[in-house]
Design an enzyme around this catalytic site. Structure first.
Site, PDB file in Angstrom:
ATOM      1  N   CYS A 188      72.974  45.422  80.978  1.00  0.00           N
ATOM      2  CA  CYS A 188      71.552  45.666  81.121  1.00  0.00           C
ATOM      3  C   CYS A 188      71.189  47.030  80.566  1.00  0.00           C
ATOM      4  CB  CYS A 188      71.147  45.600  82.598  1.00  0.00           C
ATOM      5  SG  CYS A 188      71.682  44.099  83.437  1.00  0.00           S
ATOM      6  N   LEU A 236      70.285  41.447  81.089  1.00  0.00           N
ATOM      7  CA  LEU A 236      70.975  40.417  80.319  1.00  0.00           C
ATOM      8  C   LEU A 236      71.793  39.627  81.333  1.00  0.00           C
ATOM      9  CD1 LEU A 236      71.825  39.151  77.579  1.00  0.00           C
ATOM     10  CD2 LEU A 236      73.664  40.844  77.489  1.00  0.00           C
ATOM     11  N   ASN A 285      73.826  48.831  85.280  1.00  0.00           N
ATOM     12  CA  ASN A 285      74.181  48.285  83.973  1.00  0.00           C
ATOM     13  C   ASN A 285      75.691  48.121  83.925  1.00  0.00           C
ATOM     14  OD1 ASN A 285      74.587  47.766  81.209  1.00  0.00           O
ATOM     15  ND2 ASN A 285      74.551  49.942  80.698  1.00  0.00           N
ATOM     16  N   GLY A 286      76.164  46.930  83.598  1.00  0.00           N
ATOM     17  CA  GLY A 286      77.600  46.708  83.461  1.00  0.00           C
ATOM     18  C   GLY A 286      78.103  45.581  84.323  1.00  0.00           C
ATOM     19  N   GLU A 287      79.379  45.654  84.644  1.00  0.00           N
ATOM     20  CA  GLU A 287      80.028  44.634  85.469  1.00  0.00           C
ATOM     21  C   GLU A 287      81.038  45.293  86.393  1.00  0.00           C
ATOM     22  OE1 GLU A 287      79.112  41.540  85.303  1.00  0.00           O
ATOM     23  OE2 GLU A 287      78.118  41.420  83.339  1.00  0.00           O
ATOM     24  N   ILE A 300      85.040  39.137  60.850  1.00  0.00           N
ATOM     25  CA  ILE A 300      84.317  39.212  59.581  1.00  0.00           C
ATOM     26  C   ILE A 300      85.287  39.650  58.497  1.00  0.00           C
ATOM     27  CG2 ILE A 300      82.062  39.674  60.608  1.00  0.00           C
ATOM     28  CD1 ILE A 300      82.455  42.612  59.800  1.00  0.00           C
ATOM     29  N   GLY A 313      89.665  44.403  71.765  1.00  0.00           N
ATOM     30  CA  GLY A 313      90.955  45.062  71.950  1.00  0.00           C
ATOM     31  C   GLY A 313      90.901  46.567  71.830  1.00  0.00           C
TER      32      GLY A 313
END
Length: 654
Positions: free
Chosen positions: A2, A55, A80-82, A302, A376
């Site tokens: 977020c 989010l 914000n975060g987890e 990519i 990673g």
């Protein structure tokens, strides 16, 4: 994932409507970080406002809406975060009599603060986070940031108003914010290609250092951040009390820790995948994801048509072996160049690690398919993957025994002749040599050697290795270079090995202020959550207990990681020279970017703006255009500031 913002003022009385309008505008500037939902909370009497953009990742229901108030009504949070271990904490709290209405980690955080207090609760969180917590009972605002600095948090004062936000965009939405460029921080930017914490590009605005809490009660005394976790203590303790088991035991322990860290970061109520470069670190993360998934993991990479920058074929081979659902996208030069105009807004303050471009492109690719992507990052810092960890020590071993007077006189003699003159002198010799023995840019390399010979100790040599414009104060007008963590004294007392000192300094500087900034802004710029299993603090702490002999063998790093990866991926798919996540900036500055760069580096423009001394910049530009030198990184530093300056309409110096 977020965006959070807010302010706290004790002097200026604003109506509830005025406070609400301001914080709403601040929130809207962060909508890319949280496009799914938003909310504000204000207390007109106190003069505080909290704002949030969401989010949605875990608990997509309205029960996960923020700002969120604790069940007892004492705390209000924007986060914000987890917090990945919230299911475990939730069970503990339920056993203590707490009830929960939803399934979000935010609600568990609030209950944790109620039960254990702010500091002790934060110590229990395993995750990436930045939060603002208002204590209604004590009338104190607490700011907190995760241990390594995955999630950003800026704070500062605009007059009598204390303000905070995930990004600097939100500060500009506050009517009291008067942006003034910090020339001293600008000098640091030219040296490192990023602005190190606690500084920002603006005077009076700071980054909250990783692993700290800051608490303010509205007094005129500005508070100082307080550490709840210390990377230095972790490093010193790990070196003092190393892992004493066998190599096989170390591999087993690391596998268990990393597998659990990866598994925790696979918890999401939205589609999830991973970045895959085909290198050691991302391949381990994907292998451990696939080992715990009942369906093919979505992976993304990519590629570039220029062979020197392309790793896509390696990623594809690893993906095929592991059986992932792999998506790759080959980027043309025009597609990469199209990202450049977005960079000043995306990064919000000057930032010039040119791998910001491919990082944005792979994030954009992943976001077309998933909302969360594991990466990673941090394997190099924790397990000795950078080349400087090998040849930095090797160089010092070769020159450190030479008396200082001899080294200094030799360096003085080498630099008494200009690089151009050295080149001219070598030109006649080169003409007689076969191509493979020709020495390109001989004069530049001799001056580089001289700079190494002149240093009094290996730590100053390291500082030179990670610096671009080493005389940045001569380039930034009116600047004086600020102290950073790299100036820390007596580090050799507790970390006597030079390589371990380099790894520690990278852990507290380059990793949080460059790598993690790059990943956060690139991913959040497309509303993608990026998660980094290597930064689980348990993995960090165990990595520091691993003896250096299990990290470096010969001139190759990450030995222990390699042994773990070989259990999942054949050695022949992995073993190859290390490649950076780069792009051909050097040739672009002589080709498609030349006109754009020439405009930003115009001598009269530089003089009018008043931030830079044009002479050294123009010299490097001309030398780069001649093809005799490759000054891409130095020039990219200046160009990213110039582009940021134009984007923010701050063209004239204060």
């Amino acid at each position: 994932m977020c965006g959070i913002t807010g302010f706290f003022t004790t002097e200026k009385q604003l109506s509830s409507e005025e406070i609400g309008n301001i914080v709403e505008n601040m929130c809207q500037s962060l909508i890319h970080r949280g496009p799914d939902d938003g909310g504000i909370w204000i207390d007109e009497e106190v003069g505080i406002a909290l704002g949030h953009r969401r989010l949605s990742i875990v608990d997509l229901s309205p029960e996960g809406h923020q700002p969120m108030i604790s069940a007892n009504g004492r705390y209000v949070i924007v986060f914000n975060g987890e917090v990945y271990n919230f299911p475990e904490l939730r069970k503990q709290l339920q056993s203590l009599g707490y009830n929960f209405r939803g399934h979000s980690d935010t609600e568990v955080m609030l209950a944790s603060f109620c039960e254990w207090g702010v500091i002790e609760a934060t110590k229990r969180f395993n995750g990436m986070f930045a939060f603002a917590l208002w204590d209604k009972a004590e009338r104190i605002l607490h700011l907190g940031r995760d241990r390594i600095g995955e999630k950003p948090l800026y704070y500062g004062w605009c007059g009598d108003t204390f303000i905070f936000a995930s990004e600097l965009k939100a500060f500009k939405a506050h009517p009291d914010f008067q942006p003034e460029i910090n020339r001293d921080a600008l000098a640091l930017f030219l040296r490192f290609s990023y602005i190190p914490a606690p500084y920002s590009i603006y005077k009076g605005i700071y980054k909250l250092p990783p692993g700290t809490l800051l608490s303010w009660n509205g007094s005129r005394t500005h508070p100082q951040p307080v550490a709840y976790w210390s990377a230095k203590i972790v490093a010193e303790s790990g070196v003092a009390y190393p892992f004493t088991g066998s190599e096989n035991e170390a591999i087993v322990n690391l596998e268990e820790l990393l597998k659990d860290a990866v598994g925790m970061r696979m918890l999401a109520d939205v589609p999830l995948g991973a970045f895959l470069s085909g290198g050691i670190d991302s391949s381990i993360v994907v292998a451990l994801m696939q080992a715990q998934s009942h369906q093919p993991v979505k992976t993304f990479s990519i590629g570039f048509y220029e062979d020197a920058y392309n790793e896509a074929q390696y990623a594809k081979a690893v993906a095929q072996h592991l059986g992932t659902d792999h998506t790759e996208f080959y980027v043309t030069a025009n597609e990469a160049l199209a990202v450049i105009p977005k960079l000043p807004s995306l990064y919000d303050e000057p930032f010039s690690d040119s791998s910001q471009i491919p990082t944005f492109l792979v994030s954009q690719l992943a976001r077309n398919h998933v909302t969360v992507s594991l990466s990673g990052d941090a394997g190099d810092e924790l397990f000795a993957g950078y080349n400087r960890y090998f040849w930095g020590r090797s160089i010092w071993q070769k020159i450190g025994w030479i008396p200082k007077t001899v080294r200094h006189s030799t360096a003085k003699a080498l630099t008494s002749v200009s690089p151009q003159t050295w080149n001219q002198g070598f030109a006649s010799v080169d003409a007689m040599l076969p191509t493979k023995l020709k020495v390109e840019a001989s004069g530049y390399k001799l001056h580089k050697l001289a700079s190494i010979l002149a240093v009094p100790n290996p730590d100053i040599m390291y500082a030179g290795l990670v610096s671009h414009w080493q005389a940045s104060e001569e380039v930034v007008i009116g600047s004086s270079e600020l102290s950073t963590v790299l100036n820390e004294r007596n580090l050799s007392d507790s970390l006597p090995d030079f390589t371990e000192r380099m790894m520690y300094l990278d852990l507290i500087s380059y990793l949080p202020d460059d790598i993690l900034v790059k990943v956060d802004r690139a991913s959040m710029g497309v509303s993608l959550e990026s998660r980094i299993p290597f930064l689980d603090h348990r993995v960090v702490e165990f990595a520091w207990q691993i003896p250096l002999s299990m990290k470096i063998r010969g001139n190759q790093g990450k030995w222990l990681l390699r042994q773990l990866l070989y259990k999942y991926v054949p050695k022949e798919l992995i073993e190859r020279p290390k490649m950076g996540f780069g792009i051909p900036i050097d040739s672009w500055l002589r080709g498609p970017l030349r006109e754009w760069a020439e405009d930003l580096l115009n001598e009269s423009r530089l003089r009018q703006e008043g931030y830079f001394n044009p002479q050294p910049i123009r010299q490097k530009w001309d030398e780069h255009q001649s093809g005799k030198f490759n000054w891409q990184y130095y020039l990219w530093d200046v160009l990213m500031f110039q582009a940021w300056l134009a984007e923010n309409q701050l063209g004239l110096a204060e």
